[in-house]
Write a protein that holds these residues in place. Structure first.
Motif, mmCIF file in Angstrom:
data_model
loop_
_atom_site.group_PDB
_atom_site.id
_atom_site.type_symbol
_atom_site.label_atom_id
_atom_site.label_comp_id
_atom_site.label_asym_id
_atom_site.label_seq_id
_atom_site.Cartn_x
_atom_site.Cartn_y
_atom_site.Cartn_z
ATOM 1 N N ARG A 72 2.456 6.884 65.643
ATOM 2 C CA ARG A 72 3.519 7.864 65.367
ATOM 3 C C ARG A 72 3.539 8.245 63.894
ATOM 4 O O ARG A 72 3.747 9.402 63.545
ATOM 5 N N TYR A 234 1.420 22.255 65.185
ATOM 6 C CA TYR A 234 2.330 21.110 65.269
ATOM 7 C C TYR A 234 3.778 21.578 65.327
ATOM 8 O O TYR A 234 4.197 22.450 64.577
ATOM 9 N N TYR A 235 4.517 21.009 66.229
ATOM 10 C CA TYR A 235 5.953 21.260 66.369
ATOM 11 C C TYR A 235 6.294 22.742 66.517
ATOM 12 O O TYR A 235 7.301 23.216 66.006
ATOM 13 N N ALA A 236 5.430 23.461 67.236
ATOM 14 C CA ALA A 236 5.688 24.888 67.463
ATOM 15 C C ALA A 236 6.989 25.081 68.230
ATOM 16 O O ALA A 236 7.716 26.039 67.997
ATOM 17 N N THR A 237 7.293 24.195 69.156
ATOM 18 C CA THR A 237 8.544 24.349 69.901
ATOM 19 C C THR A 237 9.662 23.518 69.294
ATOM 20 O O THR A 237 10.809 23.626 69.711
ATOM 21 N N GLY A 238 9.336 22.664 68.332
ATOM 22 C CA GLY A 238 10.349 21.836 67.703
ATOM 23 C C GLY A 238 10.811 20.672 68.560
ATOM 24 O O GLY A 238 11.800 20.021 68.237
ATOM 25 N N SER A 239 10.106 20.405 69.655
ATOM 26 C CA SER A 239 10.568 19.344 70.554
ATOM 27 C C SER A 239 10.477 17.965 69.906
ATOM 28 O O SER A 239 9.455 17.615 69.324
ATOM 29 N N PRO A 240 11.543 17.164 70.017
ATOM 30 C CA PRO A 240 11.505 15.796 69.484
ATOM 31 C C PRO A 240 10.507 14.916 70.248
ATOM 32 O O PRO A 240 10.172 13.837 69.784
ATOM 33 N N PHE A 241 10.064 15.363 71.419
ATOM 34 C CA PHE A 241 9.168 14.550 72.246
ATOM 35 C C PHE A 241 7.734 15.075 72.234
ATOM 36 O O PHE A 241 6.963 14.802 73.136
ATOM 37 N N GLU A 244 5.053 12.328 72.512
ATOM 38 C CA GLU A 244 4.911 11.806 73.875
ATOM 39 C C GLU A 244 4.179 12.809 74.779
ATOM 40 O O GLU A 244 3.344 12.421 75.586
ATOM 41 N N ASN A 245 4.522 14.100 74.639
ATOM 42 C CA ASN A 245 3.910 15.105 75.503
ATOM 43 C C ASN A 245 2.419 15.263 75.216
ATOM 44 O O ASN A 245 1.604 15.367 76.132
ATOM 45 N N VAL A 246 2.079 15.290 73.936
ATOM 46 C CA VAL A 246 0.670 15.442 73.567
ATOM 47 C C VAL A 246 -0.129 14.226 74.039
ATOM 48 O O VAL A 246 -1.225 14.355 74.585
ATOM 49 N N ARG A 247 0.432 13.047 73.871
ATOM 50 C CA ARG A 247 -0.242 11.818 74.302
ATOM 51 C C ARG A 247 -0.491 11.829 75.811
ATOM 52 O O ARG A 247 -1.588 11.529 76.289
ATOM 53 N N PHE A 248 0.527 12.228 76.553
ATOM 54 C CA PHE A 248 0.435 12.308 78.009
ATOM 55 C C PHE A 248 -0.713 13.233 78.434
ATOM 56 O O PHE A 248 -1.550 12.896 79.264
#
Lengths: 265, 439
Positions: A72, A234-241, A244-248
């Protein structure tokens, strides 16, 4: 090349590091022409008698991540580095004329055909190995040192492979998720694969650009080309997750690709 | 950048797997039983048929804007990346009217739908500025004055403040004659609220507003969405896991059988029909897409409101901490729960004397019904099968806006965006010559 790089890096550093209350930067124009999607098909037909994947075969929804804390932190470092350095340079590069960029792209991917040919051979896939070798010979000569992908027009489509896939072929699992500094999401095996690919290119050194001062220019250009052709921010949508989403997505896509290359034997 | 290129494809994977093209919010028919019509679901996920698409300019100039709001509050380290508001500008070379486009619930300022609208509007001679939804984490952290998004009035005030802050900062070469707003889905309601606030303040900065598939009662729409999730997926985490496993197996098998060279966007577009097969699959993709937006909104809201549903206010997360546990919990949380456990407690505490009923009533277009009825600069587009509305709400829009409402016979929720007719109607509305235009 060097002057141009320097000329773009300096303003970029100034822009990137400034914590301005308002900043505006020009992106490449947005295009709406439907891109002709090349309908490529694999050369090897999968074995018909293999059982289909069942829902029970799916990996867990939450990916195991034993190196999470360091991963992280590295992810954050990469995001900041990309925002300040890589993305602005790539953004400038993407506004160069398209033939310049596609020539660069073809030139670099042509160099990697040597690595693909060797790895396909190590995977005992001799057809694709010959194809990669053939592509390298054709594009290096008829394609003017690889600037044009002539081989594709002769129906020899590009299909790169690397050391990580070779390891997978011989039964090495992905291993833990690993965020590499500057390089981004990976796994232990993909990380080793990158080192292997680099080592191969360095060892055979064809053409003689992989050692000495030239190698810096070549590696820099490779990084630039990769970043410029990657439509990710990176962080185009600003999602805090996002982590996790990229890893998935990274891990699951890798598993699906592994299974596929397994089925092709 | 080694693995980055793969990575882009992975993002594309999720986009399709989760039905991203449909953007965030889509809902059931409110009666509770069954799913919306097959046509409505299909249109919501896939959008217009390729042959019905309005032509867009081959190339649209694009600039990215990052703004730090003077009223921004301290940013928790776990949200370090959302310190600035990010917006996108496509400017004409000379003087032109500006259209500001607001996206739907949870969406950022450069969504696929915004890209279509940007192309159409720029092609028609407008400057275009696209902004995130006030419910997107990038907006909440950088620009919300509360951190708890989803209240129609508060979001409208924050959005209005953000617009008023940004416009004077644009370079002088961007010569703006008038300012119009276009919003889709929840963004439509946000846009209308901004104009109402603007009129009330007597500034008359905003000329016209076009709402594309807006909700009427936010809570009713949200409840339909929760129902759609339960009807198509189920209420438990195990149901979500089952859906994921089913889609994973279908995707993998479609890929192995296809002989495609790469698991990329092109493959996914071709395979979508194999992966999302039934109406329930389509409904699940829509509901899941909405849920992903809600997870972000819920996390940020709970953190700022200190309501402690998933984020312990005593022990704030740091960047190195795992969010896996919180993510898994939030997957099962509905919008109704967000309202009951985060939004309502926060606003009831900060608006002394208010109660739940007032809060619910305030989250309805009816609060600006009078303006919508009497001010001829409000327009809207909806469809007879929009999943987020029921017949009574559609009738309310019709009665309130009269001839300033276009009702399409198809399209579900947002499924008409980019269609020839929808675009020509949008342009006519913005030009103030609807419904008397001749296409």
């Amino acid at each position: 090349m060097k002057n141009w790089l320097l000329a773009s890096i300096v303003p970029v550093l100034l822009l990137g590091c400034a914590s301005a209350d308002f900043s505006i930067r020009t992106l490449p124009p947005e295009t709406h022409q439907p891109e002709p999607a090349p309908l490529q098909d694999a050369d090897v037909v999968p074995e018909p008698d293999r059982a289909p994947v069942t829902p029970a075969d799916a990996p867990p929804l939450t990916v195991a991540d034993p190196w999470l804390r360091i991963n992280r932190s590295t992810y954050r470092f990469n995001a900041k580095f990309d925002e300040a350095i890589s993305f602005p340079i790539a953004n400038t590069y993407r506004r160069l004329p398209s033939p310049v960029r596609s020539g660069t792209r073809h030139f670099l991917s042509n160099l990697s055909e040597v690595n693909s040919a060797l790895n396909y051979a190590a995977q005992l896939r001799f057809g694709p190995s010959l194809r990669s070798a053939g592509r390298f010979v054709i594009n290096s000569t008829l394609g003017v040192a690889g600037l044009f992908d002539v081989a594709a027009r002769m129906n020899l489509q590009q299909s790169p492979t690397g050391f990580s896939t070779t390891l997978a072929t011989w039964g090495v699992p992905q291993g833990p998720y690993l965020v590499l500094p500057l390089l981004g999401p990976s796994t232990l095996r993909d990380g080793v694969g990158l080192i292997g690919d680099f080592g191969t290119l360095y060892t055979i050194n064809v053409p003689a650009l992989y050692r000495g001062t030239e190698s810096w220019a070549l590696n820099g250009l490779t990084a630039l080309d990769r970043r410029a052709n990657t439509d990710f921010r990176y962080y185009a949508t600003g999602s805090p997750f996002e982590y996790e989403n990229v890893r998935f997505l990274y891990v699951n896509r890798g598993l699906i690709e592994d299974e596929r290359s397994d089925r092709m034997h | 950048m080694g693995s980055c290129s793969r990575f882009a494809l992975l993002v594309a994977t999720s986009v399709l797997l989760l039905g991203r093209p449909a953007s965030a919010q889509n809902l059931g028919d409110g009666s509770g039983a069954g799913l919306p019509s097959s046509a409505a679901l299909r249109a919501t996920v896939y959008g217009p048929a390729p042959t019905d698409l309005a032509p867009l300019p081959a190339s649209v100039p694009l600039e990215e804007i990052n703004v730090r709001m003077p009223w921004a509050r301290p940013v928790p380290s776990v949200l370090w990346f959302d310190r600035r508001l990010r917006a996108w500008l496509s400017a004409q070379p000379g003087p032109a009217p500006l259209v500001i486009v607001i996206s739907g619930i949870g969406s950022g300022g450069n969504s696929a739908k915004q890209s279509i609208l940007r192309g159409a509007l720029y092609g028609a001679g407008y400057h275009v500025l696209t902004l995130p939804s006030p419910t997107a984490p990038g907006f909440i952290v950088s620009s919300s004055s509360t951190g708890v998004a989803g209240d129609l009035t508060q979001d409208g005030e924050d959005l209005y403040a953000a617009i008023r802050h940004i416009l004077p900062l644009l370079p002088a070469r961007v010569q703006i004659t008038t300012v119009d707003l276009v919003g889709y889905s929840l963004g439509g309601a946000n846009a209308a609220m901004v104009k109402a606030l603007d009129t009330t303040a007597g500034r008359d900065l905003i000329r016209r507003v076009v709402m594309i598939n807006p909700p009427v009662s936010l809570l009713a729409s949200i409840r339909r969405l929760d129902q759609l999730f339960v009807a198509s997926i189920g209420p438990r985490d195990a149901d979500i896991e089952n859906l994921y496993r089913r889609l994973y197996a279908r995707l993998a098998n479609a890929y192995y059988e296809s002989g495609a060279v790469q698991l990329d966007e092109g493959f996914l577009l071709r395979a979508a029909g194999d992966i999302l097969r039934t109406d329930a699959d389509l409904a699940a993709a829509i509901a899941l897409d909405f849920r992903l937006s809600l997870i972000d909104l819920f996390f940020v809201g709970d953190l700022y409101a200190k309501t402690g549903v998933v984020v312990d206010p005593q022990h704030l997360q740091d960047v190195e901490n795992s969010l896996d546990g919180i993510y898994a919990i939030l997957r099962t949380r509905s919008y109704s729960e967000y309202f009951a456990r985060v939004l309502a407690p926060y606003y009831l505490q900060h608006r002394p004397g208010s109660n739940l009923e007032q809060l619910a009533a305030a989250n309805d277009l009816a609060v600006i019904g009078e303006q919508l009825r009497t001010d001829s600069d409000y327009y809207a587009q909806t469809s007879v099968d929009d999943l987020i509305l029921n017949d009574a709400e559609r009738a309310w829009l019709q009665n309130t806006l009269g001839s300033r409402l276009a009702v399409y016979s198809h399209g579900g929720h947002l499924g008409n965006i980019g269609e020839r007719r929808q675009i020509s109607d949008l342009l006519a509305m913005l030009a103030g010559r609807w419904p008397d235009h001749t296409p």
